[in-house]
Enzyme design. Structure first.
Site, PDB file in Angstrom:
ATOM      1  N   ARG A 196       0.812  -1.244   0.000  1.00  0.00           N
ATOM      2  CA  ARG A 196       0.000   0.000   0.000  1.00  0.00           C
ATOM      3  C   ARG A 196       0.831   1.274   0.000  1.00  0.00           C
ATOM      4  O   ARG A 196       0.361   2.337   0.369  1.00  0.00           O
ATOM      5  CB  ARG A 196      -0.987   0.018   1.164  1.00  0.00           C
ATOM      6  N   LYS A 200       3.995  11.306 -11.352  1.00  0.00           N
ATOM      7  CA  LYS A 200       3.175  10.464 -12.238  1.00  0.00           C
ATOM      8  C   LYS A 200       3.931   9.164 -12.433  1.00  0.00           C
ATOM      9  O   LYS A 200       5.087   9.179 -12.873  1.00  0.00           O
ATOM     10  CB  LYS A 200       2.983  11.132 -13.596  1.00  0.00           C
ATOM     11  N   GLU A 220      11.024  17.521 -24.613  1.00  0.00           N
ATOM     12  CA  GLU A 220      10.356  18.077 -23.416  1.00  0.00           C
ATOM     13  C   GLU A 220      10.858  19.506 -23.113  1.00  0.00           C
ATOM     14  O   GLU A 220      10.094  20.351 -22.644  1.00  0.00           O
ATOM     15  CB  GLU A 220      10.572  17.173 -22.192  1.00  0.00           C
ATOM     16  N   LYS A 254       8.064  22.717 -14.045  1.00  0.00           N
ATOM     17  CA  LYS A 254       7.198  21.554 -13.811  1.00  0.00           C
ATOM     18  C   LYS A 254       6.702  21.565 -12.365  1.00  0.00           C
ATOM     19  O   LYS A 254       5.528  21.334 -12.101  1.00  0.00           O
ATOM     20  CB  LYS A 254       7.920  20.240 -14.115  1.00  0.00           C
ATOM     21  N   GLU A 276      -3.676  16.657 -11.501  1.00  0.00           N
ATOM     22  CA  GLU A 276      -4.087  17.009 -12.864  1.00  0.00           C
ATOM     23  C   GLU A 276      -5.604  17.152 -13.021  1.00  0.00           C
ATOM     24  O   GLU A 276      -6.224  16.572 -13.907  1.00  0.00           O
ATOM     25  CB  GLU A 276      -3.548  15.974 -13.874  1.00  0.00           C
ATOM     26  N   ARG A 321      -2.438  21.374 -14.723  1.00  0.00           N
ATOM     27  CA  ARG A 321      -1.306  20.462 -14.937  1.00  0.00           C
ATOM     28  C   ARG A 321      -1.434  19.783 -16.300  1.00  0.00           C
ATOM     29  O   ARG A 321      -0.427  19.378 -16.892  1.00  0.00           O
ATOM     30  CB  ARG A 321      -1.226  19.418 -13.807  1.00  0.00           C
ATOM     31  N   ASN A 347       0.894  18.368 -20.877  1.00  0.00           N
ATOM     32  CA  ASN A 347       0.751  17.338 -21.918  1.00  0.00           C
ATOM     33  C   ASN A 347       0.816  17.921 -23.320  1.00  0.00           C
ATOM     34  O   ASN A 347       0.464  17.244 -24.292  1.00  0.00           O
ATOM     35  CB  ASN A 347      -0.576  16.591 -21.737  1.00  0.00           C
ATOM     36  N   HIS A 398       1.547  15.796 -26.319  1.00  0.00           N
ATOM     37  CA  HIS A 398       1.610  14.387 -25.896  1.00  0.00           C
ATOM     38  C   HIS A 398       0.463  13.518 -26.413  1.00  0.00           C
ATOM     39  O   HIS A 398       0.610  12.304 -26.470  1.00  0.00           O
ATOM     40  CB  HIS A 398       1.704  14.295 -24.369  1.00  0.00           C
ATOM     41  N   HIS A 400       1.830  10.135 -27.789  1.00  0.00           N
ATOM     42  CA  HIS A 400       1.470   8.815 -27.239  1.00  0.00           C
ATOM     43  C   HIS A 400       0.825   7.938 -28.307  1.00  0.00           C
ATOM     44  O   HIS A 400       1.082   6.728 -28.370  1.00  0.00           O
ATOM     45  CB  HIS A 400       0.539   8.974 -26.040  1.00  0.00           C
ATOM     46  N   HIS A 430      10.629   8.550 -26.889  1.00  0.00           N
ATOM     47  CA  HIS A 430       9.515   9.357 -26.386  1.00  0.00           C
ATOM     48  C   HIS A 430       9.701  10.838 -26.744  1.00  0.00           C
ATOM     49  O   HIS A 430       8.788  11.489 -27.252  1.00  0.00           O
ATOM     50  CB  HIS A 430       9.381   9.180 -24.871  1.00  0.00           C
TER      51      HIS A 430
HETATM   52  N1  LIG Z   1       6.270  10.403 -15.187  1.00  0.00           N
HETATM   53  C1  LIG Z   1       6.327  11.452 -15.960  1.00  0.00           C
HETATM   54  O1  LIG Z   1       5.911  12.552 -15.593  1.00  0.00           O
HETATM   55  C2  LIG Z   1       6.915  11.310 -17.326  1.00  0.00           C
HETATM   56  C3  LIG Z   1       7.198  12.453 -18.086  1.00  0.00           C
HETATM   57  C4  LIG Z   1       7.818  12.293 -19.323  1.00  0.00           C
HETATM   58  C5  LIG Z   1       8.122  11.022 -19.799  1.00  0.00           C
HETATM   59  N2  LIG Z   1       7.816   9.942 -19.040  1.00  0.00           N
HETATM   60  C6  LIG Z   1       8.136   8.595 -19.510  1.00  0.00           C
HETATM   61  O2  LIG Z   1       9.544   8.484 -19.601  1.00  0.00           O
HETATM   62  C7  LIG Z   1       9.860   7.493 -20.558  1.00  0.00           C
HETATM   63  C8  LIG Z   1      10.968   7.997 -21.443  1.00  0.00           C
HETATM   64  O3  LIG Z   1      12.090   8.236 -20.641  1.00  0.00           O
HETATM   65  P1  LIG Z   1      13.568   8.287 -21.244  1.00  0.00           P
HETATM   66  O4  LIG Z   1      13.575   9.132 -22.443  1.00  0.00           O
HETATM   67  O5  LIG Z   1      14.439   8.612 -20.102  1.00  0.00           O
HETATM   68  O6  LIG Z   1      13.788   6.800 -21.794  1.00  0.00           O
HETATM   69  P2  LIG Z   1      14.443   5.499 -21.139  1.00  0.00           P
HETATM   70  O7  LIG Z   1      14.153   5.404 -19.721  1.00  0.00           O
HETATM   71  O8  LIG Z   1      14.033   4.375 -22.022  1.00  0.00           O
HETATM   72  O9  LIG Z   1      16.020   5.752 -21.314  1.00  0.00           O
HETATM   73  C9  LIG Z   1      16.524   5.929 -22.604  1.00  0.00           C
HETATM   74  C10 LIG Z   1      17.716   4.991 -22.907  1.00  0.00           C
HETATM   75  O10 LIG Z   1      18.886   5.526 -22.316  1.00  0.00           O
HETATM   76  C11 LIG Z   1      19.543   4.525 -21.538  1.00  0.00           C
HETATM   77  N3  LIG Z   1      20.208   5.253 -20.465  1.00  0.00           N
HETATM   78  C12 LIG Z   1      19.648   5.875 -19.435  1.00  0.00           C
HETATM   79  N4  LIG Z   1      20.543   6.589 -18.760  1.00  0.00           N
HETATM   80  C13 LIG Z   1      21.724   6.397 -19.357  1.00  0.00           C
HETATM   81  C14 LIG Z   1      23.023   6.888 -19.132  1.00  0.00           C
HETATM   82  N5  LIG Z   1      23.272   7.772 -18.175  1.00  0.00           N
HETATM   83  N6  LIG Z   1      24.021   6.470 -19.939  1.00  0.00           N
HETATM   84  C15 LIG Z   1      23.765   5.615 -20.970  1.00  0.00           C
HETATM   85  N7  LIG Z   1      22.547   5.149 -21.258  1.00  0.00           N
HETATM   86  C16 LIG Z   1      21.530   5.533 -20.448  1.00  0.00           C
HETATM   87  C17 LIG Z   1      18.440   3.620 -21.110  1.00  0.00           C
HETATM   88  O11 LIG Z   1      18.932   2.363 -20.751  1.00  0.00           O
HETATM   89  C18 LIG Z   1      17.574   3.589 -22.364  1.00  0.00           C
HETATM   90  O12 LIG Z   1      18.117   2.693 -23.296  1.00  0.00           O
HETATM   91  C19 LIG Z   1       8.599   7.181 -21.315  1.00  0.00           C
HETATM   92  O13 LIG Z   1       8.090   5.948 -20.878  1.00  0.00           O
HETATM   93  C20 LIG Z   1       7.663   8.295 -20.899  1.00  0.00           C
HETATM   94  O14 LIG Z   1       6.321   7.898 -20.928  1.00  0.00           O
HETATM   95  C21 LIG Z   1       7.242  10.061 -17.819  1.00  0.00           C
END
Ligand SMILES: NC(=O)c1ccc[n+]([C@@H]2O[C@H](COP(=O)([O-])OP(=O)(O)OC[C@H]3O[C@@H](n4cnc5c(N)ncnc54)[C@H](O)[C@@H]3O)[C@@H](O)[C@H]2O)c1
Length: 359
Positions: free
Chosen positions: A117, A139, A181, A222, A232, A236, A240, A243, A247, A260
């Site tokens: 929980r 999120k 972003e 943010k 949201e 907030r 998006n 997005h 998405h 992404h």
């Molecule tokens: N929660 C939120 O508010 C929010 C906001 C925006 C995006 N997201 C989510 O985030 C995700 C995208 O995140 P991302 O772009 O970080 O992608 P990711 O987490 O897939 O990382 C991108 C790649 O980089 C590699 N990597 C990470 N750090 C590294 C480093 N320091 N050195 C070498 N390689 C490294 C990872 O292994 C991966 O292959 C999506 O799923 C998206 O929906 C969430």
């Protein structure tokens, strides 16, 4: 070092940003009990896991290395986290540490919000995208085969610790994707940030960017949206911007085609075209947005192979839909964005067609 707090009624927490942070001193301040589970992936583990473990030798410090990729932001990865926690007898006082990009941060946060929980968790973001955006705001989610981030929760971390030093090993394509972003924040905020990002895209080499300053700027923006509207219910949703398109494109292409941040880039351009079409945005801004994306080598057009009607159908799974109505974030000018739920299907389809690559 830049520190600031995200102040919320129940869950305020610090965002700590700096180069070469003394993690050994900082982390224990936010660990609740004697147990830790570090969740990371196959790519990040060989680079950073042992150094992190060495900084936490006073704890029962367990690790879980997940497969890498958006395709693994799913139930199986989530189950692996629960399995590890249960098998290793982690109690309600445990702390989960997300060491990775947005994928690891989102899954780990969701696991933390549901294990017994709700247990403590800390974000240690290692991609630019996660440092400017995903690690902040609570999120958490996994994807459903029919839609991105469909299963999730709002659950704030105990702390977000951001060290731009991680960016040194990040592949260039991933670094550039983070700008999807960042441009979003520039459009939401306008003013100095928009000018700053425009200048970067104009003539700055990635290696010359002052990351700490840029990351802090985005995180603070943010943070202010999250403070005003944690769950949201209102403004907030402006975060998006781009997005809904992004998405749907990611789901359509089964996460195989765009990162992404790249999908967000296309989404920003589509949002600009849609804003222009309904007479709210000057065409010069759409050109400027397209120019910024191109300068950063980010895509801004929809591939010709995509069936626009099918892409439109995927919008029906968008979480911003309210009462069966699609809601888009539109742009009036940098610094002034708004939500619109009264758009005509024909306008949306026409804009999608206009955004398809080619003439
Ligand atoms: N929660 C939120 O508010 C929010 C906001 C925006 C995006 N997201 C989510 O985030 C995700 C995208 O995140 P991302 O772009 O970080 O992608 P990711 O987490 O897939 O990382 C991108 C790649 O980089 C590699 N990597 C990470 N750090 C590294 C480093 N320091 N050195 C070498 N390689 C490294 C990872 O292994 C991966 O292959 C999506 O799923 C998206 O929906 C969430």
């Amino acid at each position: 070092m830049n520190n600031f707090f995200i102040t919320l009624p129940d869950n305020s927490y610090p965002v700590i940003i700096g180069n070469n942070l003394p993690i050994r001193d900082i982390l224990p301040q936010y660990v609740s009990g004697q147990q830790i589970l570090i969740v990371t992936n196959q790519t990040i583990a060989p680079l950073y896991l042992s150094a992190l473990q060495e900084a936490l030798t006073q704890y029962q410090c367990d690790t879980l290395i997940l497969p890498d990729g958006e395709n693994f932001k799913n139930f199986s990865s989530l189950s692996l986290i629960y399995d590890t926690l249960v098998k290793l007898n982690h109690h309600r006082t445990t702390t989960l540490i997300a060491l990775g990009g947005g994928v690891i941060g989102d899954i780990t946060g969701f696991a933390a919000s549901t294990y017994q929980r709700g247990v403590n968790f800390i974000q240690l973001p290692t991609t630019l995208l996660a440092q400017v955006d995903a690690s902040i705001g609570g999120k958490t989610a996994i994807n459903h085969p029919l839609g991105k981030n469909m299963i999730g929760s709002f659950y704030q971390p105990k702390a977000v610790i951001i060290d731009p030093i991680f960016l040194n090993t990040l592949p260039e394509r991933q670094l550039r994707a983070g700008f999807g972003e960042i441009i979003k924040y520039a459009l939401l905020q306008g003013g100095d940030l928009f000018d700053h990002v425009l200048a970067i895209t104009g003539n700055t080499e990635l290696k010359d960017i002052h990351w700490e300053e840029l990351i802090t700027w985005c995180c603070q923006i943010k943070g202010s949206y999250v403070e005003q509207d944690e769950k949201e219910n209102n403004n907030r949703a402006l975060l998006n911007l781009g997005h809904t398109f992004a998405h749907a494109l990611e789901t359509y292409t089964q996460y195989q085609c765009f990162l992404h941040g790249e999908a967000v880039g296309i989404g920003l351009y589509c949002a600009a075209l849609l804003s222009q079409r309904v007479g709210r945005l000057d065409a010069n801004y759409s050109l400027q947005i397209s120019g910024m994306l191109t300068a950063l080598k980010l895509p801004n057009r929809i591939p010709q192979t995509i069936d626009i009607q099918k892409l439109y159908d995927l919008f029906q799974h968008d979480k911003k839909m309210l009462n069966n109505k699609l809601r888009f974030v539109l742009i009036e000018r940098p610094g002034l964005c708004y939500l619109d739920d009264a758009l005509e299907k024909k306008d949306i389809i026409d804009v999608l067609m206009e955004a398809v690559e080619g003439d």
